[in-house]
Design an enzyme around this catalytic site. Structure first.
Site, PDB file in Angstrom:
ATOM      1  N   ASP A 138     -11.532   1.905   3.967  1.00 40.02           N
ATOM      2  CA  ASP A 138     -11.822   0.474   3.818  1.00 40.02           C
ATOM      3  C   ASP A 138     -13.314   0.253   3.560  1.00 40.02           C
ATOM      4  O   ASP A 138     -13.723  -0.823   3.136  1.00 40.02           O
ATOM      5  CB  ASP A 138     -11.458  -0.280   5.116  1.00 40.02           C
ATOM      6  CG  ASP A 138     -10.082  -0.924   5.060  1.00 40.02           C
ATOM      7  OD1 ASP A 138      -9.670  -1.336   3.967  1.00 40.02           O
ATOM      8  OD2 ASP A 138      -9.440  -1.021   6.124  1.00 40.02           O
ATOM      9  N   LYS A 187       0.835  -1.205   0.000  1.00 40.86           N
ATOM     10  CA  LYS A 187       0.000   0.000   0.000  1.00 40.86           C
ATOM     11  C   LYS A 187       0.869   1.254   0.000  1.00 40.86           C
ATOM     12  O   LYS A 187       0.559   2.240  -0.674  1.00 40.86           O
ATOM     13  CB  LYS A 187      -0.943  -0.003   1.219  1.00 40.86           C
ATOM     14  CG  LYS A 187      -2.091  -0.989   1.063  1.00 40.86           C
ATOM     15  CD  LYS A 187      -2.804  -1.270   2.378  1.00 40.86           C
ATOM     16  CE  LYS A 187      -3.772  -2.441   2.209  1.00 40.86           C
ATOM     17  NZ  LYS A 187      -4.333  -2.924   3.476  1.00 40.86           N
ATOM     18  N   GLN A 224      -4.874  -2.242   9.626  1.00 42.40           N
ATOM     19  CA  GLN A 224      -4.706  -3.547   8.972  1.00 42.40           C
ATOM     20  C   GLN A 224      -5.208  -4.673   9.885  1.00 42.40           C
ATOM     21  O   GLN A 224      -4.851  -4.737  11.061  1.00 42.40           O
ATOM     22  CB  GLN A 224      -3.215  -3.746   8.628  1.00 42.40           C
ATOM     23  CG  GLN A 224      -2.928  -4.985   7.794  1.00 42.40           C
ATOM     24  CD  GLN A 224      -3.532  -4.939   6.395  1.00 42.40           C
ATOM     25  OE1 GLN A 224      -3.673  -3.882   5.795  1.00 42.40           O
ATOM     26  NE2 GLN A 224      -3.919  -6.091   5.876  1.00 42.40           N
TER      27      GLN A 224
HETATM   28  N1  GUN Z   1      -6.794  -7.500   6.071  1.00 42.52           N
HETATM   29  C1  GUN Z   1      -7.113  -8.239   4.995  1.00 42.52           C
HETATM   30  N2  GUN Z   1      -7.813  -7.507   4.099  1.00 42.52           N
HETATM   31  C2  GUN Z   1      -7.941  -6.275   4.632  1.00 42.52           C
HETATM   32  C3  GUN Z   1      -8.544  -5.074   4.178  1.00 42.52           C
HETATM   33  O1  GUN Z   1      -9.147  -4.992   3.106  1.00 42.52           O
HETATM   34  N3  GUN Z   1      -8.453  -4.007   5.016  1.00 42.52           N
HETATM   35  C4  GUN Z   1      -7.815  -4.063   6.211  1.00 42.52           C
HETATM   36  N4  GUN Z   1      -7.788  -2.975   6.968  1.00 42.52           N
HETATM   37  N5  GUN Z   1      -7.234  -5.168   6.655  1.00 42.52           N
HETATM   38  C5  GUN Z   1      -7.292  -6.264   5.862  1.00 42.52           C
END
Ligand code: GUN
Length: 289
Positions: free
Chosen positions: A119, A52, A96
């Site tokens: 998200d 990211k 995350q």
């Molecule tokens: N862990 C796995 N997929 C995601 C996601 O799309 N967002 C977040 N914040 N954590 C994750």
């Protein structure tokens, strides 16, 4: 059969995002800024957050990663989220997942201001999405919609079967396909005679997390197949010690369908683009200066 190439499409969308960011910068407007909170040292989470950060740099966003030990208390984490909520320079925040067991994930994700919830997990944003109002969309369903749009895949009146009912993929995906005028069936682990549904599907979105689950004899000729699975399966011949496996038995399904996403290089890169698009949207939706 045609491959839905997420690598190629995500590259094109990232270029468009970069051009928009450059235009914002030239106009003296704010540079989009994404923050990520990473707790502990889970290998997959560290990889995703690093990716990211790279994506942000590529499109010209600012990015900040706040790292905490897995012993951080829930209270302290809530404080950190609140600090970012109040920080006017940060447009989007993701925490995350997964978080350590002693921390209530629901409590944390709901503490993120819905205006920064890129998200799309906050109940406010979930509600707005279900009503078809403009808001942040969960990144994977958002990326899949962008992929279908890019290849002009007909959805109106088509039967779409979503396999999986998670809050992150299955449920929002079903809402978005409904908005694209599909007749939607959501199947899940308790569904009986699943093949009766998949055999009648024009579009199948497999998001259940069981490697190679969807076999050729479960689909009809010419179906569109979207594979959301990214299970890490141990493999000593690969340099990381694992390979990513999708939920679809690609080798046997591919010759029978009209379009299919590969794993890797299909939905994965589109998910990453979904997050970038949300962060850019945060500026449009909530930064009025
Ligand atoms: N862990 C796995 N997929 C995601 C996601 O799309 N967002 C977040 N914040 N954590 C994750």
């Amino acid at each position: 059969m045609k491959i839905l190439n997420g690598n190629e499409v995500s590259k094109a969308i990232k270029l468009e995002i970069k051009q928009k960011v450059d235009a914002l910068k030239s106009a003296g407007k704010k540079t989009p800024h994404l923050a990520a909170i990473l707790v502990g040292e889970d290998g997959a989470s560290m990889t995703y957050v690093a990716a990211k950060e790279r994506d942000c740099t590529e499109v010209g966003f600012n990015s900040t990663v706040l790292r905490f030990g897995s012993d951080i208390s829930e209270e302290k984490l809530l404080e950190e989220v609140e600090k970012i909520n109040q920080n006017k320079d940060i447009d989007g925040l993701i925490v995350q997942l997964p978080l350590p067991k002693h921390i209530n994930e629901k409590k944390i994700t709901e503490a993120i201001s819905y205006k920064k919830d890129v998200d799309g997990f906050h109940p406010m944003n979930v509600g707005m999405m279900f009503k078809g109002l403009r808001t942040f969309l969960p990144a994977t369903p958002y990326g899949i919609i962008k992929l279908l749009d890019h290849y002009s895949i007909e959805t109106s009146g088509k039967h779409c079967v979503v396999i999986g009912r998670s809050d992150i993929v299955g449920k929002p995906m079903s809402a978005l396909m409904l908005q694209k005028n599909c007749t939607v069936t959501v199947c899940h682990s308790k569904t009986q005679n699943l093949t009766d549904f998949t055999k009648n599907a024009d579009i199948i979105i497999a998001a259940l997390g069981i490697p190679l689950f969807l076999k050729a004899d479960m689909i009809k000729e010419g179906a569109v197949i979207i594979d959301v699975g990214i299970t890490r399966v141990a493999d000593e011949t690969s340099k990381n010690g694992f390979r990513l496996k999708g939920d679809v038995d690609y080798e046997n399904v591919a010759p029978k369908c009209s379009y299919i996403t590969p794993v890797p290089g299909g939905v994965g890169p589109m998910t990453r683009v979904g997050l970038l698009l949300n962060t850019l949207d945060a500026i449009e939706l909530y930064q009025k200066d």
